[in-house]
Design an enzyme around this catalytic site. Structure first.
Site: not given
Ligand code: NVA
Ligand code: CP
Length: 300
Positions: A126, A217, A257
């Site tokens: 990300h 997270d 995040c």
């Molecule tokens: N690790 C999480 C981040 C969300 C912004 C996901 O992949 O769902």
């Molecule tokens: N942190 C982040 O990417 O949030 P969303 O999943 O809401 O875009």
């Protein structure tokens, strides 16, 4: 030029992104017309709040237009290939961002679109979030060589992958605090170790000792919903609560995040407490998305 991962960025490029986002934040009026007449396609296979809205608002603020391109209502849901979709979108828009289950699909889009492509989250990385997190760390005086960055919880998924690389490249000391059964991604660990000290600590109390930054997270990332019960059991001792946080430095910052699962990976007391910088993180997504689009489209 694309932004697909932190892996492919050098320390100097990380600094350039951070400095540009800080400049965009300070001086937004300067960029009001920078992307006039330009269109962004936002391809979403997974849910989003921050990424979608910050990219769309960011594009508007730069004078351009953004199109939300949802999997379920596009021909992708009926089997049209990534290849054909990428080739088509590339004929209409000037830049594409995509949030996908498979990183391989992102690479396929980047290969065929013929316009800049941004990774808006895959299972591997990300990068937009990690870049804006570096910006937030800098604003809070925590982006310095030797600062201790502790990532607590699921160290084997996208956020941990991007952040261990970003922080190691920035010269920080990285500690990955996780249960034994859920180790970090070995490929990312090996790469991060090339840039600095990266350790794995399975004891949460020891892991947070003297931390300048405590980051967590969700334990159940998008795509891992079937593992909810066993993950919740394994990660519960790694909850960032006031007791655990008392092991970190007195002036540490707490980062997430978002979206947060209050009462699971982080408590209300901590996320709403004095160490938390999560709303600055959320805000900086907007400034960093603008910096990313300006850079990839050759406007800076
Ligand atoms: N690790 C999480 C981040 C969300 C912004 C996901 O992949 O769902
Ligand atoms: N942190 C982040 O990417 O949030 P969303 O999943 O809401 O875009």
């Amino acid at each position: 030029m694309n932004l697909l991962s932190i892996w492919e960025l050098e320390k100097k490029q990380l600094e350039e992104y951070v400095n540009l986002a800080l400049e965009v934040k300070k001086n937004p009026g300067k960029y009001l017309h920078s992307l006039e007449g330009k269109t962004l396609a936002m391809v979403f296979e997974k849910a989003s709040t921050r990424t979608r809205v910050s990219f769309e608002a960011g594009m508007t603020q730069l004078g351009g237009h953004a199109i939300f391109f949802d999997f379920t209502t596009s021909q992708l849901s009926r089997g049209e290939t990534m290849h054909d979709t990428a080739k088509t979108l590339g004929r209409y828009v000037n830049i594409i961002m995509a949030r996908l289950y498979k990183h391989a699909d992102l690479l396929e889009i980047a290969k065929h679109a013929g316009v800049p492509v941004v990774n808006a989250l895959t299972e591997e990385e990300h990068p937009c979030q990690a870049l804006s997190d570096l910006q937030t760390m800098k604003e809070h005086g925590k982006l310095f060589a030797g600062a201790k960055f502790a990532f607590v919880g699921d160290c084997g998924f996208n956020m941990a992958n991007s952040l261990m690389l970003a922080c190691a490249k920035a010269g920080m000391e990285v500690v990955l605090v996780c249960p034994k059964g859920y180790p970090p991604n070995q490929k990312y660990l090996k790469e991060a170790k090339k840039y600095g000290k990266v350790e794995i600590v399975n004891d949460p109390v020891a892991g947070l000792k003297n931390a300048d930054i405590v980051y967590t997270d969700t334990w159940i990332s998008m795509g891992l919903e079937d593992e909810k019960a066993e993950r919740t059991r394994a990660f519960t001792p790694f909850q960032v609560n006031a007791g655990l946080l008392s092991n970190a430095k007195m002036d540490c910052i707490v980062m997430h995040c978002l979206p947060a699962h209050r009462g699971l990976e982080i408590t209300n007391e901590v996320i709403d407490g004095k160490h938390s910088v999560v709303w600055d993180q959320a805000e900086n997504r907007l400034h960093m998305q603008k910096a990313i689009m300006l850079k990839l489209m050759g406007k800076v």
